[in-house]
Motif scaffolding. Sequence first.
Motif, short mmCIF file in Angstrom:
data_model
loop_
_atom_site.label_atom_id
_atom_site.label_comp_id
_atom_site.label_asym_id
_atom_site.label_seq_id
_atom_site.Cartn_x
_atom_site.Cartn_y
_atom_site.Cartn_z
N VAL A 220 -12.72 2.95 -16.02
CA VAL A 220 -13.00 2.71 -17.44
C VAL A 220 -14.12 1.68 -17.60
O VAL A 220 -15.06 1.87 -18.39
N PHE A 221 -14.03 0.57 -16.85
CA PHE A 221 -15.03 -0.49 -16.96
C PHE A 221 -16.43 0.03 -16.60
O PHE A 221 -17.39 -0.20 -17.32
N ASN A 222 -16.52 0.71 -15.47
CA ASN A 222 -17.83 1.22 -15.03
C ASN A 222 -18.39 2.25 -16.00
O ASN A 222 -19.59 2.28 -16.27
N THR A 223 -17.51 3.11 -16.53
CA THR A 223 -17.97 4.12 -17.48
C THR A 223 -18.51 3.48 -18.75
O THR A 223 -19.55 3.90 -19.28
N VAL A 224 -17.83 2.45 -19.25
CA VAL A 224 -18.31 1.76 -20.44
C VAL A 224 -19.66 1.11 -20.19
O VAL A 224 -20.58 1.20 -21.01
N ILE A 361 -24.05 3.95 -4.92
CA ILE A 361 -23.41 5.26 -4.98
C ILE A 361 -21.89 5.13 -5.04
O ILE A 361 -21.21 5.82 -5.80
N ASP A 362 -21.33 4.21 -4.23
CA ASP A 362 -19.89 4.00 -4.25
C ASP A 362 -19.43 3.56 -5.64
O ASP A 362 -18.37 3.97 -6.12
N ARG A 363 -20.22 2.72 -6.26
CA ARG A 363 -19.87 2.26 -7.60
C ARG A 363 -20.00 3.40 -8.62
O ARG A 363 -19.17 3.56 -9.52
N LYS A 364 -21.03 4.24 -8.48
CA LYS A 364 -21.23 5.37 -9.40
C LYS A 364 -20.11 6.39 -9.26
O LYS A 364 -19.78 7.09 -10.23
N LYS A 365 -19.53 6.49 -8.06
CA LYS A 365 -18.41 7.42 -7.88
C LYS A 365 -17.19 6.99 -8.66
O LYS A 365 -16.31 7.81 -8.94
N LYS A 366 -17.12 5.71 -8.99
CA LYS A 366 -16.01 5.19 -9.78
C LYS A 366 -16.41 5.08 -11.25
O LYS A 366 -16.12 4.08 -11.92
N SER A 367 -17.10 6.07 -11.73
CA SER A 367 -17.56 6.11 -13.12
C SER A 367 -17.60 7.57 -13.58
O SER A 367 -17.78 8.48 -12.77
N LEU A 368 -17.44 7.77 -14.87
CA LEU A 368 -17.54 9.10 -15.45
C LEU A 368 -18.90 9.31 -16.11
O LEU A 368 -19.03 10.06 -17.07
N GLU A 369 -19.93 8.65 -15.55
CA GLU A 369 -21.26 8.72 -16.15
C GLU A 369 -21.78 10.15 -16.21
O GLU A 369 -22.35 10.57 -17.22
N ALA A 370 -21.61 10.91 -15.12
CA ALA A 370 -22.12 12.29 -15.11
C ALA A 370 -21.43 13.13 -16.17
O ALA A 370 -22.07 13.91 -16.88
N VAL A 371 -20.10 12.97 -16.30
CA VAL A 371 -19.36 13.69 -17.34
C VAL A 371 -19.85 13.26 -18.72
O VAL A 371 -20.01 14.09 -19.62
N LEU A 372 -20.11 11.97 -18.87
CA LEU A 372 -20.56 11.43 -20.14
C LEU A 372 -21.90 12.03 -20.56
O LEU A 372 -22.06 12.49 -21.70
N THR A 373 -22.87 12.06 -19.65
CA THR A 373 -24.18 12.61 -20.00
C THR A 373 -24.09 14.10 -20.32
O THR A 373 -24.81 14.59 -21.19
#
Length: 487
Positions: A220-224, A361-373
């Motif tokens: 949640v934190f990384n996605t925000v 990359i490890d940090r990006k894997k713990k984010s829903l950024e791709a889904v968000l875009t």
Amino acid sequence: MEIKIRRRGRDIVEKTVAKNEEEEEQPLSPTARLFHAPEFNCNIISVIGLKGKIEPDMIIEGIKQTLIKHPRFSSTLVNSGSNSSQEPKWVRTNVVVEDHVVIPKIETQNVNADAFLESYVSDLTTIPLDTSKPLWEVHLLDLKTSDAENIAILKIHHSVGDGMSLMSLVLACTRKTSNPDEIPRLPYKNPSSSGSTYGSRGGSRLLLLVMVIWSAIMMVFNTVCDALEFIATILFLKDTETPIKGDFQLTKSKRMCIVHRTVSFDDIKLIKNVMKMTVNDVILGVSQAGLSQYIKRRYGEQEESMPKGIRLRAAVLDLADMMAKGSTCRWGNWFAYIVFPFSIALRDDPLEHLQRAKSIIDRKKKSLEAVLTFIVGNFLIKFIGVQRSANVIKRALSNTTMSFSNLVGPIEEISFYGHPVTYMAPSVYGHPHALTMHFQSYNNKMTISLTVDPTVINDPHRLCDDWEDSLRIIKAAVQERGSHSVG
């Protein structure tokens, strides 16, 4: 140098299938509609190196038996005008394959074949596809280059499909050279076993629960954070004006330059195994090192001439795995992207580039950024229209520096309608970046394709050199570390 284009067959326009026959109509996906906006008239060009003499009739017959049986390759785009009140649709049509195959008559006496190929492909970026026909072409060049005896070029409008779905279809049209009756395969990662590691003890279960909760909090934190950066990028957050960043404030067609370089995949796998990383980690790390070296040279030989704290971000495409076993992914443009920040600096330890890339990359894997875009892009197209959405997305991409993608290819030699393939070099153009890096693995080799705006990057081969030099330096550092650990 003289080129005379000869189209095989009659010069006719395909007519739609009669209404008394079964006719298939499908609306364009939101992303496909975006790719037809003036700001994103994107096309895919894939250069395929072949062995032996080209047999055009064999390739044409093979296309008739495979490629045009797919709806996207046998459909025209209708109601695609900006003033149309109806949504554009794909409509099945009768396809004359010969009208999609281009065989240029090439006069290459005293002409460098590699330079000729680059000029030919660059010229293709200035010629739009004929919208009265299905949006694809195949160019067959009787041209012996430094790494192939002949060349096939596939030009496909990006609205037809994303990179992975097109790769799946192309592979379905090829066969293993070792077994002409067998379709090539891609390397698959075996799923790791789960559940047995933690046993049945209460303490282990509690630890697992804590880890799950913590992972959810970080997700949640990384996605925000990524969402806020995405919004800021649309509004005001721009990359540093480096020598590789283009200016795309004005929309206009540009002649792009496309070059490629092939390296050993064994070197990449060696680094991956020793450093306990993924192939993507290694490719991004080496790319970061190569870009740092290239930008340093563009600024000047003195290290202090390169500014500190350069912000340089890439839109890294997140592609649906159309080839995965049991995949339920649909055909089309089903991809999103993440914004990857490259750390541009000269490092005393070249392995720092790998470690920094892996940590991001490890940090990006713990984010829903791709889904968000993906969701935001579809939401914008639905509620504010294609044209306004194109302006918003163009602004976001224009505030970054480059695009980046990596496609997995067959692990053994394949043949393209009876012609053994030496390499595959896919690329894309039409989006607002002066540099796009594509990586394609195939038969224990990795091909790097660079699509550049020559008014910004006029020496793309030097950038390929820097990437290859960085790979060699990092490989040597990894081998040295391995020898020390053994000792």
